[in-house]
Design an enzyme around this catalytic site. Structure first.
Site, PDB file in Angstrom:
ATOM      1  N   GLY A  77       0.865  -1.188   0.000  1.00 48.98           N
ATOM      2  CA  GLY A  77       0.000   0.000   0.000  1.00 48.98           C
ATOM      3  C   GLY A  77       0.891   1.224   0.000  1.00 48.98           C
ATOM      4  N   MET A 102       0.019   7.393   3.279  1.00 45.38           N
ATOM      5  CA  MET A 102       0.866   6.995   4.415  1.00 45.38           C
ATOM      6  C   MET A 102       1.987   6.050   3.986  1.00 45.38           C
ATOM      7  SD  MET A 102      -0.300   8.541   7.068  1.00 45.38           S
ATOM      8  CE  MET A 102       0.304   7.712   8.529  1.00 45.38           C
ATOM      9  N   VAL A 154      -2.693  -0.394   3.804  1.00 48.68           N
ATOM     10  CA  VAL A 154      -3.838  -0.386   2.884  1.00 48.68           C
ATOM     11  C   VAL A 154      -5.068   0.057   3.678  1.00 48.68           C
ATOM     12  CG1 VAL A 154      -2.848  -2.218   1.445  1.00 48.68           C
ATOM     13  CG2 VAL A 154      -4.384  -2.837   3.312  1.00 48.68           C
ATOM     14  N   SER A 187       0.172   7.282  13.842  1.00 47.19           N
ATOM     15  CA  SER A 187      -0.457   8.606  13.738  1.00 47.19           C
ATOM     16  C   SER A 187       0.567   9.674  13.380  1.00 47.19           C
ATOM     17  CB  SER A 187      -1.150   8.985  15.045  1.00 47.19           C
ATOM     18  OG  SER A 187      -1.717  10.282  14.893  1.00 47.19           O
ATOM     19  N   LYS A 229      -4.687   3.166  19.368  1.00 54.67           N
ATOM     20  CA  LYS A 229      -4.827   4.135  18.263  1.00 54.67           C
ATOM     21  C   LYS A 229      -6.282   4.610  18.148  1.00 54.67           C
ATOM     22  CE  LYS A 229      -4.104   6.866  14.945  1.00 54.67           C
ATOM     23  NZ  LYS A 229      -4.242   6.747  13.540  1.00 54.67           N
ATOM     24  N   HIS A 252      -6.734   7.150  20.743  1.00 53.66           N
ATOM     25  CA  HIS A 252      -6.044   8.354  20.265  1.00 53.66           C
ATOM     26  C   HIS A 252      -6.979   9.137  19.343  1.00 53.66           C
ATOM     27  CE1 HIS A 252      -3.927  10.442  17.010  1.00 53.66           C
ATOM     28  NE2 HIS A 252      -2.933  10.678  17.865  1.00 53.66           N
ATOM     29  N   ASN A 253      -7.604   8.429  18.414  1.00 53.41           N
ATOM     30  CA  ASN A 253      -8.476   9.118  17.459  1.00 53.41           C
ATOM     31  C   ASN A 253      -9.746   9.654  18.116  1.00 53.41           C
ATOM     32  OD1 ASN A 253      -6.534   8.333  15.628  1.00 53.41           O
ATOM     33  ND2 ASN A 253      -7.987   7.788  14.048  1.00 53.41           N
ATOM     34  N   GLU A 263      -8.655  12.701  19.566  1.00 55.06           N
ATOM     35  CA  GLU A 263      -8.441  13.624  18.440  1.00 55.06           C
ATOM     36  C   GLU A 263      -9.767  14.282  18.020  1.00 55.06           C
ATOM     37  OE1 GLU A 263      -6.038  11.970  15.109  1.00 55.06           O
ATOM     38  OE2 GLU A 263      -7.734  12.477  13.823  1.00 55.06           O
ATOM     39  N   ARG A 317     -37.183   2.048  37.665  1.00 47.96           N
ATOM     40  CA  ARG A 317     -36.967   0.725  37.056  1.00 47.96           C
ATOM     41  C   ARG A 317     -37.717  -0.354  37.842  1.00 47.96           C
ATOM     42  NH1 ARG A 317     -32.177  -1.456  37.300  1.00 47.96           N
ATOM     43  NH2 ARG A 317     -32.291  -2.586  35.337  1.00 47.96           N
TER      44      ARG A 317
HETATM   45  N1  LIG Z   1      -4.099   9.430   5.846  1.00 49.04           N
HETATM   46  C1  LIG Z   1      -3.826   9.567   7.145  1.00 49.04           C
HETATM   47  O1  LIG Z   1      -3.618  10.682   7.662  1.00 49.04           O
HETATM   48  C2  LIG Z   1      -3.738   8.368   8.021  1.00 49.04           C
HETATM   49  C3  LIG Z   1      -4.182   7.123   7.598  1.00 49.04           C
HETATM   50  N2  LIG Z   1      -4.054   6.043   8.408  1.00 49.04           N
HETATM   51  C4  LIG Z   1      -4.512   4.724   7.981  1.00 49.04           C
HETATM   52  O2  LIG Z   1      -3.518   4.131   7.148  1.00 49.04           O
HETATM   53  C5  LIG Z   1      -4.130   3.287   6.151  1.00 49.04           C
HETATM   54  C6  LIG Z   1      -3.723   3.789   4.782  1.00 49.04           C
HETATM   55  O3  LIG Z   1      -4.178   5.121   4.663  1.00 49.04           O
HETATM   56  P1  LIG Z   1      -3.774   6.083   3.462  1.00 49.04           P
HETATM   57  O4  LIG Z   1      -2.367   5.887   3.105  1.00 49.04           O
HETATM   58  O5  LIG Z   1      -4.282   7.418   3.843  1.00 49.04           O
HETATM   59  O6  LIG Z   1      -4.714   5.473   2.310  1.00 49.04           O
HETATM   60  P2  LIG Z   1      -4.527   5.585   0.737  1.00 49.04           P
HETATM   61  O7  LIG Z   1      -5.856   5.251   0.146  1.00 49.04           O
HETATM   62  O8  LIG Z   1      -3.872   6.851   0.356  1.00 49.04           O
HETATM   63  O9  LIG Z   1      -3.498   4.403   0.420  1.00 49.04           O
HETATM   64  C7  LIG Z   1      -3.821   3.041   0.499  1.00 49.04           C
HETATM   65  C8  LIG Z   1      -3.162   2.367  -0.673  1.00 49.04           C
HETATM   66  O10 LIG Z   1      -3.333   0.963  -0.559  1.00 49.04           O
HETATM   67  C9  LIG Z   1      -3.596   0.464  -1.847  1.00 49.04           C
HETATM   68  N3  LIG Z   1      -4.206  -0.841  -1.782  1.00 49.04           N
HETATM   69  C10 LIG Z   1      -5.490  -1.174  -1.548  1.00 49.04           C
HETATM   70  N4  LIG Z   1      -5.626  -2.517  -1.575  1.00 49.04           N
HETATM   71  C11 LIG Z   1      -4.401  -3.024  -1.831  1.00 49.04           C
HETATM   72  C12 LIG Z   1      -3.913  -4.339  -2.008  1.00 49.04           C
HETATM   73  N5  LIG Z   1      -4.721  -5.392  -1.905  1.00 49.04           N
HETATM   74  N6  LIG Z   1      -2.618  -4.501  -2.279  1.00 49.04           N
HETATM   75  C13 LIG Z   1      -1.793  -3.444  -2.396  1.00 49.04           C
HETATM   76  N7  LIG Z   1      -2.206  -2.158  -2.249  1.00 49.04           N
HETATM   77  C14 LIG Z   1      -3.501  -1.962  -1.976  1.00 49.04           C
HETATM   78  C15 LIG Z   1      -4.490   1.511  -2.430  1.00 49.04           C
HETATM   79  O11 LIG Z   1      -4.562   1.383  -3.825  1.00 49.04           O
HETATM   80  P3  LIG Z   1      -5.905   1.886  -4.561  1.00 49.04           P
HETATM   81  O12 LIG Z   1      -5.957   3.357  -4.358  1.00 49.04           O
HETATM   82  O13 LIG Z   1      -5.683   1.457  -5.953  1.00 49.04           O
HETATM   83  O14 LIG Z   1      -7.038   1.162  -3.887  1.00 49.04           O
HETATM   84  C16 LIG Z   1      -3.767   2.777  -2.011  1.00 49.04           C
HETATM   85  O15 LIG Z   1      -2.760   3.132  -2.898  1.00 49.04           O
HETATM   86  C17 LIG Z   1      -5.627   3.374   6.428  1.00 49.04           C
HETATM   87  O16 LIG Z   1      -6.008   2.341   7.277  1.00 49.04           O
HETATM   88  C18 LIG Z   1      -5.776   4.713   7.143  1.00 49.04           C
HETATM   89  O17 LIG Z   1      -6.932   4.794   7.930  1.00 49.04           O
HETATM   90  C19 LIG Z   1      -3.463   6.119   9.636  1.00 49.04           C
HETATM   91  C20 LIG Z   1      -2.994   7.317  10.096  1.00 49.04           C
HETATM   92  C21 LIG Z   1      -3.131   8.536   9.352  1.00 49.04           C
HETATM   93  O1  LIG Z   2      -5.814   8.441  12.062  1.00 54.59           O
HETATM   94  C1  LIG Z   2      -5.689   9.563  11.640  1.00 54.59           C
HETATM   95  C2  LIG Z   2      -4.868  10.538  12.395  1.00 54.59           C
HETATM   96  O2  LIG Z   2      -4.558  10.087  13.643  1.00 54.59           O
HETATM   97  C3  LIG Z   2      -6.385   9.953  10.377  1.00 54.59           C
HETATM   98  O3  LIG Z   2      -6.088  11.214   9.954  1.00 54.59           O
HETATM   99  C4  LIG Z   2      -7.840   9.660  10.469  1.00 54.59           C
HETATM  100  O4  LIG Z   2      -8.225   9.080   9.231  1.00 54.59           O
HETATM  101  C5  LIG Z   2      -8.718  10.845  10.708  1.00 54.59           C
HETATM  102  O5  LIG Z   2      -9.999  10.378  11.012  1.00 54.59           O
HETATM  103  P1  LIG Z   2     -11.313  10.928  10.296  1.00 54.59           P
HETATM  104  O6  LIG Z   2     -11.097  10.770   8.796  1.00 54.59           O
HETATM  105  O7  LIG Z   2     -12.412  10.074  10.814  1.00 54.59           O
HETATM  106  O8  LIG Z   2     -11.419  12.375  10.684  1.00 54.59           O
END
Ligand SMILES: NC(=O)C1=CN([C@@H]2O[C@H](COP(=O)(O)OP(=O)(O)OC[C@H]3O[C@@H](n4cnc5c(N)ncnc54)[C@H](OP(=O)(O)O)[C@@H]3O)[C@@H](O)[C@H]2O)C=CC1
Ligand SMILES: O=C(CO)[C@H](O)[C@H](O)COP(=O)(O)O
Length: 469
Positions: free
Chosen positions: A13, A17, A74, A128, A183, A186-187, A190, A446
Site C-alpha cells: 500500500g 501513508m 492499505v 499517527s 490508536k 487516540h483518534n 483527536e 426501574r
Molecule cells: N491518511 C492519514 O492521515 C492516516 C491514515 N491512516 C490509515 O492508514 C491506512 C492507509 O491510509 P492512506 O495511506 O491514507 O490510504 P490511501 O488510500 O492513500 O493508500 C492506500 C493504498 O493501498 C492500496 N491498496 C489497496 N488494496 C491493496 C492491495 N490489496 N494490495 C496493495 N495495495 C492496496 C491503495 O490502492 P488503490 O488506491 O488502488 O485502492 C492505495 O494506494 C488506512 O487504514 C488509514 O486509515 C493512519 C494514520 C493517518
Molecule cells: O488516524 C488519523 C490521524 O490520527 C487519520 O487522519 C484519520 O483518518 C482521521 O480520522 P477521520 O477521517 O475520521 O477524521
C-alpha cells in the site's frame, strides 16, 4: 537488478501513508521495497527510493531478507484481509506482518486468532501523524505477537518521532489488539480535541465577532502556553490563510459539513460496550453527524426559535475564559480516553502502561500536546490513578479552569451557540465529582415498571416494592 532477499522491509500500500513511511525508512538507511495495486504508485515509489517496485506480492516477498517484515498500509477492512489471504501461503514461521492502518481492534483480534498456529507473527500497530508525520516521524503504537518486537523495534523506533527527552514515540503497547485499541482511543481524543477547538473558534466568531485573522493570533498565542499542541498550532495557521479566489479567509468558504472514517465512532461504541463514560468523545462524533445534515439545518433555522439576546462582554476577558474552558474540556476528553484504556485493560488483561502510552503521544501524532508530558507524570506518580481528573496536578488545573468552563457553557446556552463538547465536558466533570446523583429515583422507576429491584443505603441486599397497590 537487486539481488534476491536483500530488502529489510516491504510496504504494501503506497498511498498517502505508505509511500511516506517507505521514504522515511529509506531515509534511515533501510532497504525498503514496496507494492501497490496501482502501477502509477509503484513507479512513483521506485523513482523516489531508487528500488525496483515488484509487480506482485509474490515478487515482493521473494525480495525480502528473513525473517520477512511486511508493513501493510492499505485501507482498513476488506483490503487487509485480501492482502493477508494472498500473503499467507508466501510466508514462513517467524515472518512478521504489521498492519499499520486504522484497523478496528476487533478485526485485529480476529486476524491474530486466524493466524494462530501458522507461526506468522502478527502486529497491529496504530500509526499517527498524517502524511507529514509518516515522512518525518510518526507516533507508532504496536501490539500483538510480542515475539515480533525484538526484530521490528529498531526499525520502527528509527523512523518514529522523538519526544523532547529523546525517547522514541514508539514502544510495545501490549498483546492482542492493544496497539489498534490505543490508536482508536487516540483518534477518539483527536475528535474531541478538534471539536472543542472548533467550538472555541465558533464562540469567538459568533459572540465576539472576531475575524479569522484575529482568531489566528489568539490561537497562536494560546499555542505558546498550556494549550500548546499540534491541533491548536494548525488552527492558527488555517485561520491565517487567504482564499486566492474570494480574497477572504479560506476557512470562510469551506462548507460546514464534517466527514469521518469511523475511528471516533468506534471509540464511542466501545465506550458504551465497556460501560465507560466518554460523552465528550461521543459528542464530537455527533457534532460531525449533525454538521452533515446541512440542508435540514438550513430548513430548521427558519422554523425553530432561539434566544434573542445580543452578546455583551469584554473581549479580552471572554477570550481568556474560552481559553480556560478549552483547557478544561481538553483535560476532560483525555480523562475519558484514559478511562476507556483502563476499562479495556481490565477486560482484555493487556497490562497496559498508561504513562507509557501518554509518552508515545508526546510527539509525532495528531494529538501531540504539552499536556501529554503532564499526563505521563501523573501516571508515573500513580500507575493505578482512578481518573486523570483526581491527579493532584490536574485537579489543580481544573480548579483554575472549571468556572471558566461554566461561564462559557452558560454564554453558549444563553446565546444559542451550539457547543456540545464543552457542554458534555462540564456535565462529565460535574457528574464525576458528584457524591450523589439522581440514580436513586431512576432505580425506583426501574423497579416500579419492571420489578428490577434496588439497593438501599441503610442495609445490604436487593429490594422490590409493590408500587401499585
Ligand atoms: N491518511 C492519514 O492521515 C492516516 C491514515 N491512516 C490509515 O492508514 C491506512 C492507509 O491510509 P492512506 O495511506 O491514507 O490510504 P490511501 O488510500 O492513500 O493508500 C492506500 C493504498 O493501498 C492500496 N491498496 C489497496 N488494496 C491493496 C492491495 N490489496 N494490495 C496493495 N495495495 C492496496 C491503495 O490502492 P488503490 O488506491 O488502488 O485502492 C492505495 O494506494 C488506512 O487504514 C488509514 O486509515 C493512519 C494514520 C493517518
Ligand atoms: O488516524 C488519523 C490521524 O490520527 C487519520 O487522519 C484519520 O483518518 C482521521 O480520522 P477521520 O477521517 O475520521 O477524521
Amino acid at each position: 537488478m537487486e539481488p534476491r532477499q536483500s530488502f529489510d522491509i516491504a510496504l504494501v500500500g503506497l498511498g498517502v501513508m505508505g509511500e511516506n513511511l517507505a521514504l522515511n525508512l529509506h531515509g534511515h538507511g533501510l532497504k525498503v521495497s514496496g507494492f501497490d495495486l496501482e502501477e502509477r504508485k509503484r513507479e512513483s515509489f521506485a523513482s523516489r527510493t531508487g528500488a525496483a517496485a515488484p509487480r506482485s506480492l509474490q515478487e515482493l516477498v521473494a525480495g525480502l531478507r528473513t525473517p520477512r517484515v511486511l508493513l501493510l498500509m492499505v485501507p482498513a477492512g476488506a483490503p487487509v484481509d485480501a492482502v493477508l489471504q494472498e500473503l499467507r501461503p508466501l510466508l514462513y514461521p517467524g515472518d512478521i506482518v504489521i498492519d499499520g492502518g486504522n484497523t478496528r481492534f476487533s478485526d485485529t483480534q480476529r486476524r491474530l486468532t486466524e493466524l494462530t498456529g501458522s507461526g506468522i507473527l502478527y502486529v497491529g500497530a496504530g500509526v499517527s501523524g498524517g502524511e507529514e508525520g509518516a515522512l518525518r516521524g510518526p507516533s507508532i503504537m504496536p501490539g500483538g505477537d510480542a515475539q515480533a518486537w525484538p526484530a521490528i523495534k529498531p526499525i520502527l523506533q528509527a523512523i518514529a518521532a522523538r519526544a523532547e527527552d529523546g525517547e522514541p514515540c514508539c514502544d510495545w503497547v501490549g498483546p492482542g489488539a492493544s496497539g489498534h485499541f490505543v490508536k482508536m482511543v487516540h483518534n477518539g481524543i483527536e475528535y474531541a480535541d478538534m471539536q472543542t477547538i472548533c467550538e472555541a473558534y465558533f464562540l469567538m466568531r459568533q459572540l465576539l465577532g472576531l475575524q479569522a485573522s484575529e482568531m489566528s493570533e489568539v490561537f497562536a498565542e494560546w499555542n505558546r502556553g498550556e494549550l500548546s499542541s499540534y491541533l491548536v498550532g494548525i488552527t492558527a495557521d488555517i485561520l491565517s490563510r487567504t482564499d486566492p479566489e474570494s480574497r477572504g479567509p479560506l476557512v470562510d468558504v469551506i462548507v460546514d459539513t464534517a466527514e469521518q472514517k469511523g475511528t471516533g465512532k468506534w471509540a464511542s461504541q466501545v465506550a458504551l460496550d465497556l460501560g465507560v463514560t466518554a460523552p465528550t468523545i461521543a459528542d464530537a462524533v455527533f457534532a460531525r453527524t449533525v454538521s452533515a445534515v446541512r440542508s435540514e439545518r438550513a430548513a430548521a433555522a427558519g422554523v425553530l426559535a432561539g434566544p434573542k439576546l445580543s452578546f455583551r462582554g469584554e473581549r479580552a476577558e471572554v477570550v481568556e475564559k474560552i481559553r480556560r474552558a478549552l483547557l478544561a474540556a481538553k483535560i476532560c476528553a483525555y480523562a475519558q480516553g484514559f478511562q476507556l484504556l483502563a476499562a479495556a485493560d481490565r477486560e482484555y488483561s493487556w497490562d497496559l502502561s498508561f504513562g507509557r502510552i501518554a509518552g508515545l503521544w508526546r510527539a509525532g501524532c495528531i494529538i501531540r500536546a504539552r499536556l501529554l508530558e503532564d499526563i505521563r507524570r501523573a501516571y508515573a506518580r500513580d500507575a493505578k490513578l482512578a481518573n486523570l481528573l483526581v491527579d493532584p496536578h490536574f485537579a489543580g488545573v481544573m480548579e483554575g479552569c472549571q468556572q471558566a468552563l461554566r461561564d462559557v457553557v452558560a454564554m453558549a446556552a444563553l446565546h444559542g451557540v451550539p457547543a456540545p463538547a464543552f457542554m458534555s465536558a462540564l456535565a462529565y466533570y460535574d457528574s464525576y465529582r458528584a457524591p450523589r446523583l439522581p440514580a436513586n429515583l431512576l432505580q425506583a422507576q426501574r423497579d416500579y415498571f419492571g420489578a428490577h429491584k434496588y439497593e438501599r443505603l441503610d442495609r445490604a441486599g436487593k429490594f422490590h416494592t409493590h408500587w401499585v397497590e
